[in-house]
Design an enzyme around this catalytic site. Structure first.
Site, PDB file in Angstrom:
ATOM      1  N   CYS A 240      46.290 -42.097-101.051  1.00 32.66           N
ATOM      2  CA  CYS A 240      47.617 -42.329-101.134  1.00 32.66           C
ATOM      3  C   CYS A 240      48.255 -42.083 -99.882  1.00 32.66           C
ATOM      4  CB  CYS A 240      48.070 -41.460-102.242  1.00 32.66           C
ATOM      5  SG  CYS A 240      47.220 -41.713-103.808  1.00 32.66           S
TER       6      CYS A 240
ATOM      7  N   HIS B  40      54.203 -44.173-108.303  1.00 31.21           N
ATOM      8  CA  HIS B  40      53.800 -43.928-107.037  1.00 31.21           C
ATOM      9  C   HIS B  40      52.599 -45.213-106.900  1.00 31.21           C
ATOM     10  CE1 HIS B  40      51.067 -41.993-104.195  1.00 31.21           C
ATOM     11  NE2 HIS B  40      50.412 -41.478-104.979  1.00 31.21           N
TER      12      HIS B  40
ATOM     13  N   HIS C 106      56.294 -36.465-100.720  1.00 30.31           N
ATOM     14  CA  HIS C 106      55.436 -37.330-101.555  1.00 30.31           C
ATOM     15  C   HIS C 106      55.682 -36.954-103.083  1.00 30.31           C
ATOM     16  CE1 HIS C 106      51.616 -39.172-102.315  1.00 30.31           C
ATOM     17  NE2 HIS C 106      51.109 -38.150-102.775  1.00 30.31           N
TER      18      HIS C 106
END
Lengths: 354, 400, 85
Positions: free
Chosen positions: B160, B329, B293
């Site tokens: 990620c 996400h 994040h």
């Protein structure tokens, strides 16, 4: 500008490349289309608790990196940079099959976690408790060279002094069956599969993990200096020679300065002309080496190629088993490596004795 | 002194818009893109929500005018759309005029095609063309070909944080003079593979993700692609280019704690932010906005929050928000998506709201910005963390 | 109950690839996580799936595992109480 030296090697491959000097135990297998790695004793390097969930690529990567660090006599690194074309594909397969076969039920996380491409670099960091820069490149046959270029830049930027760089790929049954279907891997029953002057399409596939400790300082274990790395996405066969000369020129060198050219021949009649054009023209009078008859083809096989190049400089010999044209030089100082896969992902790497 | 590497173009396609402009409109109007999944058939469709681009593969093929025998994965298609937009905004007509590279990022690559056809390859020879589109590098090659780019092309895959690392590498390649121009970013399409993978880790929310909320229950996956054009100051000067903002700082560190989870005190996140501030030559108090994040998993937000407290101090943390309640996400693309949002924050002098927040976390006194806030923004810090302890921070700064 | 405990030990060794550990080395009250057997949060997720698959017990919050998977003893007790198959 700071220089980059190869100070340690670790190689797990189809051949016995650990506890050996330079391919003295190598054997060419021309009968199989898939070549498995010679496995080391993993438990000598990895604790039983840690090993139980590890993919083959992770285990090979950990062992190869530990060997490289041991040889370079370093216990910690400032960066861990890996390249892998497909990552731990065996676990990707396992998870994907489970999804399909179990209709998305009763799935467990282990193989999903292992399938993440940066898992080898991450597990090495975990083992070393290394909180430094950690990157993974996944771009076909320049995955490893991307890592190498990044490492060289890190040293030049004075951001790191000791870097672990490696290329890792593994074979997995279903994926290789798909690669056979797609013609990437040679058909069965068409052997012997000779790499030079092959007449059939596709390649014999291998797997492996090859790691290098790169440092900004020369020391007793130094193999070679890495002078330059260049990556190009696409070239026509007739562009290779000019690209190659331009690369040499940018480094103040010409063809006559090259003591050996290490070529990525893989026995695919369709794409070996990329190597032939160099082999039969500019480098006709230069000692030439090839290695995929020993390592097999895989996305990071060129890391095995760099291992070969570094060993040539260290031992000052080109073993017969890898020689293309049986030419010799009194000294092997400067070596050029060229690799591509299916006409894309070309790389030129230049190393020299120091 | 220069404030970093010039950004001269950006492109994006996400659950909240098909262009930069559309994304901005959604950001300032709280238009969430989290819905029930439509394009993938999964047994989990009733219990999860995702940030999906509401275009079918057929629509994407038509939009890109691809030939019927193409073997583009969805990841490659949305990546190409975003990269083309970026080139257009940067007004690049002759792409190989300068030493130009493409640094892409992906985690799933062509997994969407692989999982759709896995057992059928042996039955239907028309599908065999998709075998080669599985690997990550294929996506970058497809984008490069569509742009006509010949040069350095590579792909980063660090879960990620991938796209943050591609932006960082691009900036370094220009800084070192190896390239004059580089297209950087990332792309990831939704796939059963990742949906089920995150499900096994039990970090998918059954509702709408609520970052930094005490009752957060996990993340919503999303799909998106975003690319930015970075150019050297020489090109900017010579061609009198408009600079949208600059990449002024970057840092990557490893948490070295666990294969998937972040450490209690956010060591990796702390080190990444510290490094990025150092590269940008900025003090923490100079950061005007943090695009966190903020995945809304219990573990991430706690770890990231603790790292923020360590860098900025609990009482002095700048305005921060996660934009993942809007987009979901988007894995390897997330940092590129959020890079575009960071630039938009700088260009428009706004802090985007952190939606779905209700209850402050018990562990610290960090409250995200929950409404749209207008103020001068000079520097934005953007975090992205991935599996394998991979932690990256980027800092974007106003050009003048 | 004894049979269930034995069964659990076998399953744990199998599911978690603990090939170096012998059945008799796991005591009913040994800590499975941390200092005991050395299992971690990923193992916990594996065990949650095992509960679902083999005993029809669905956990929604991984934190519940902390108490249930304390030892073979606690696991067996929980399964006995809650099993659906």
């Amino acid at each position: 500008m700071r220089k980059t030296y190869i100070n340690g090697l670790g190689c797990i491959s189809v051949q016995e490349t650990f506890d050996t000097i330079f391919l003295e135990k190598a054997e060419i297998n021309e009968n199989d289309t898939i070549l498995p790695v010679k496995t080391p004793v993993y438990k000598d390097f990895i604790s039983p608790v840690a090993i139980r969930r590890m993919a083959k690529g992770v285990k090979n990567g950990i062992v190869a990196s530990a060997m490289a660090m041991k040889e370079a006599n370093v216990s910690t690194v400032d960066a861990i940079i890996t390249g892998t074309g497909m990552g731990c594909i065996e676990d990707s397969e396992k998870f994907l099959k489970a999804i399909i076969d179990n209709k998305e039920e009763f799935l467990t996380p282990t193989s999903f976690i292992q399938s993440t491409h940066n898992t080898v670099g991450a597990q090495i960091a975990l083992g070393l408790q290394c909180k430094a820069y950690n990157l993974t490149y996944v771009n076909g046959s320049i995955s490893f060279e991307s890592a190498l270029l990044d490492a060289k830049m890190k040293i030049e930027e004075e951001e790191a002094n000791i870097i672990l760089v490696g290329g890792i790929d593994e074979n997995a049954d279903y994926t290789t069956s798909l690669f056979k279907l797609a013609g990437f891997i040679k058909r069965e029953n068409e052997g012997p599969y000779k790499v030079l002057n092959a007449t059939t399409k596709g390649a014999v596939y291998g797997e492996g993990a090859t790691f290098f400790v790169l440092e900004n300082e020369k020391k007793s274990t130094t193999y070679a200096e890495i002078l330059d790395v260049e990556i190009i996405n696409k070239l026509d066969v007739n562009e290779v020679e000019s690209k190659c000369s331009a690369f040499l020129e940018a480094n103040g060198l010409q063809v006559s300065d090259i003591d050996t050219i290490v070529l990525g021949f893989n026995g695919d009649v369709e794409f070996d002309p990329y190597y032939k054009i160099l082999s039969e023209n500019s480098f006709k009078n230069t000692p030439q080496a090839f290695y995929k008859q020993l390592s097999g083809e895989y996305n990071t096989a060129s890391a095995f190629g760099l291992w070969v190049g570094a060993k040539i400089i260290k031992t000052q010999e080109v073993p017969e088993i890898i020689s293309v044209n049986n030419l010799e030089k009194p000294a092997y100082k400067t070596i050029l490596l060229y690799n591509q896969y299916k006409g894309i992902d070309h790389s030129f790497t230049l190393i020299s004795k120091c | 002194m220069s404030r970093g590497i010039a950004i001269t173009g950006m492109g994006i396609i996400s659950a909240i818009g098909n262009t930069v402009e559309e994304n901005y409109v959604s950001l300032v109007n709280n238009k969430m893109g989290i819905t029930t999944i439509e394009n993938i058939s999964t047994v989990h469709s009733g219990e999860i929500k995702v940030g999906e681009i509401k275009k079918t593969n057929q629509q994407l093929v038509a939009e890109l005018e691809l030939s019927p025998d193409n073997n583009f994965s969805r990841t490659a298609m949305i990546g190409t759309i975003a990269a083309k937009q970026a080139i257009q905004e940067a007004q690049i007509s002759s792409i190989n005029e300068y030493k130009t590279g493409l640094i892409s990022a992906t985690s799933v690559g062509g997994m969407d095609m692989t999982e759709a056809h896995y057992y059928d390859y042996f039955e239907d020879e028309n599908l065999v063309k998709y075998i080669s589109c599985h690997e990550g590098g294929d996506v970058a090659h497809k984008i490069a070909d569509e742009l006509g780019l010949k040069g350095m092309v590579t792909t980063i895959s660090t879960a990620c944080s991938s796209a943050a690392n591609s932006i960082m590498l691009g900036a370094r390649l220009i800084q070192s003079g190896k390239l004059d121009r580089v297209i950087v970013g990332g792309t990831d399409a939704l796939a059963k593979f990742t949906i089920n993978g995150f499900k096994t880790l039990m970090i998918l929310s059954d509702g709408y993700n609520s970052p930094f909320d005490d009752n957060r229950k996990g993340l919503n996956l999303g799909e998106a692609a975003a690319y930015l054009v970075l150019e050297s100051d020489e090109i900017v000067k010579k061609e009198n280019k408009k600079v949208l903002a600059r990449v002024s700082g970057y840092g990557n560190a490893n948490d070295a704690f666990h294969q998937t989870a972040s450490s209690e005190n956010g060591d990796g996140a702390f080190l990444a932010m510290e490094k990025a501030l150092k590269v940008a030559n900025l003090k923490p108090e100079q950061i005007d906005y943090i695009n966190v994040h903020g995945t809304a998993t219990p573990n991430n937000d706690l770890s990231e929050g603790r790292a923020i407290v360590r860098i900025f101090g609990e009482e002095k943390a700048p305005d921060f928000s996660s934009t993942k309640p809007l987009t979901g996400h988007t894995l390897a693309a997330a940092a590129a998506i959020e890079a575009v949002y960071s630039v938009l924050a700088i260009q428009n002098n706004v802090v985007f709201p952190n939606l779905n927040f209700q209850t402050p976390m018990q562990e610290f006194n960090l409250i995200p910005q929950t409404t749209l806030k207008h103020k001068n923004i000079e520097h934005v810090l953007s975090n992205s963390f991935g599996f394998g302890g991979n932690c990256s921070t980027l800092i974007f700064s106003k050009s003048e | 109950m004894e049979a269930l405990k034995q069964e659990l030990k076998e399953k744990i060794i199998d599911v978690l690839n603990l090939e170096d550990i012998k059945l008799e080395e796991i005591n009913d009250n040994d800590a499975l996580f941390g200092d005991g057997l050395g299992l971690d949060s990923i193992d916990a997720l594996e065990l949650i799936v095992m509960l679902d698959k083999d005993y029809g017990i669905k956990l929604v919050d991984p934190k519940e595992g902390k108490v249930i998977f304390k030892s073979i003893e606690t696991m067996a007790a929980y399964i006995k109480e809650n099993r659906a198959k």
